[in-house]
Design a protein around this motif. Sequence first.
Motif, short mmCIF file in Angstrom:
data_model
loop_
_atom_site.label_atom_id
_atom_site.label_comp_id
_atom_site.label_asym_id
_atom_site.label_seq_id
_atom_site.Cartn_x
_atom_site.Cartn_y
_atom_site.Cartn_z
N HIS A 73 -3.18 4.57 -7.92
CA HIS A 73 -1.77 4.68 -7.53
C HIS A 73 -1.38 6.15 -7.54
CE1 HIS A 73 -1.98 0.48 -8.45
NE2 HIS A 73 -0.72 0.29 -8.13
N ARG A 74 -0.76 6.60 -6.46
CA ARG A 74 -0.30 7.99 -6.34
C ARG A 74 1.20 7.99 -6.09
NH1 ARG A 74 -4.82 10.98 -6.04
NH2 ARG A 74 -6.68 9.92 -5.30
N ILE A 75 1.93 8.75 -6.93
CA ILE A 75 3.38 8.83 -6.82
C ILE A 75 3.75 10.24 -6.37
CG2 ILE A 75 5.56 8.72 -8.06
CD1 ILE A 75 4.17 6.73 -9.97
N ARG A 76 4.61 10.32 -5.35
CA ARG A 76 5.12 11.59 -4.83
C ARG A 76 6.63 11.59 -5.06
NH1 ARG A 76 5.50 10.53 -0.05
NH2 ARG A 76 7.68 10.93 0.33
N PHE A 77 7.16 12.69 -5.58
CA PHE A 77 8.59 12.77 -5.87
C PHE A 77 9.05 14.17 -5.48
CE2 PHE A 77 12.06 12.94 -9.24
CZ PHE A 77 12.90 12.08 -8.56
N ASP A 78 9.82 14.28 -4.39
CA ASP A 78 10.33 15.55 -3.89
C ASP A 78 11.83 15.58 -4.14
OD1 ASP A 78 7.78 16.28 -2.72
OD2 ASP A 78 8.22 14.76 -1.22
N TYR A 79 12.31 16.59 -4.89
CA TYR A 79 13.73 16.61 -5.23
C TYR A 79 14.23 18.04 -5.39
CZ TYR A 79 12.25 17.73 -9.94
OH TYR A 79 11.70 18.34 -11.02
N GLU B 18 0.82 -1.20 0.00
CA GLU B 18 0.00 0.00 0.00
C GLU B 18 0.86 1.26 0.00
OE1 GLU B 18 -0.49 -2.37 2.53
OE2 GLU B 18 -2.04 -3.39 1.39
N ALA B 19 2.09 1.16 0.50
CA ALA B 19 2.97 2.33 0.57
C ALA B 19 4.41 1.90 0.35
CB ALA B 19 2.83 3.02 1.92
N GLU B 20 5.06 2.50 -0.61
CA GLU B 20 6.47 2.24 -0.90
C GLU B 20 7.22 3.56 -0.79
OE1 GLU B 20 7.82 -0.76 -1.65
OE2 GLU B 20 5.90 -1.79 -1.59
N PHE B 21 8.49 3.50 -0.45
CA PHE B 21 9.32 4.68 -0.26
C PHE B 21 10.63 4.48 -1.00
CE2 PHE B 21 12.54 7.07 2.11
CZ PHE B 21 11.97 8.34 2.10
N PHE B 22 11.18 5.54 -1.59
CA PHE B 22 12.47 5.45 -2.26
C PHE B 22 13.26 6.73 -2.05
CE2 PHE B 22 9.47 7.05 -5.41
CZ PHE B 22 10.12 8.17 -5.90
N VAL B 23 14.57 6.63 -2.21
CA VAL B 23 15.47 7.79 -2.16
C VAL B 23 16.32 7.79 -3.42
CG1 VAL B 23 15.56 7.92 0.36
CG2 VAL B 23 17.25 6.58 -0.86
N ILE B 24 16.76 8.98 -3.81
CA ILE B 24 17.69 9.10 -4.93
C ILE B 24 19.07 8.79 -4.40
CG2 ILE B 24 18.69 10.67 -6.62
CD1 ILE B 24 16.01 12.22 -6.46
N VAL B 25 19.80 7.93 -5.08
CA VAL B 25 21.14 7.55 -4.65
C VAL B 25 22.07 8.76 -4.83
CG1 VAL B 25 23.10 6.04 -5.10
CG2 VAL B 25 20.76 5.14 -5.27
#
Length: 63
Positions: free
Chosen positions: A49-55, A17-24
């Motif tokens: 599906h909702r994608i969040r991308f903070d950069y 239901e919830a996945e998390f990732f970081v930029i290497v």
Amino acid sequence: MAAGGLGGRRLRGEGREAEFFVIVPGSGTRALTGIRGAGGLAVDADGTHRIRFDYEVGDPAAH
């Protein structure tokens, strides 16, 4: 059951239901040199599906 792809890998299974990732760090090249950040994927009860991308891009010392 949810399924998707990430870096050429298939993701399947219950409890996604919830996945998390970081930029290497150091992975950005050319115009993306210095990129840093994180994001996530959430799956609503209706299957949306909702994608969040903070950069940020650039030299962090310049901020």
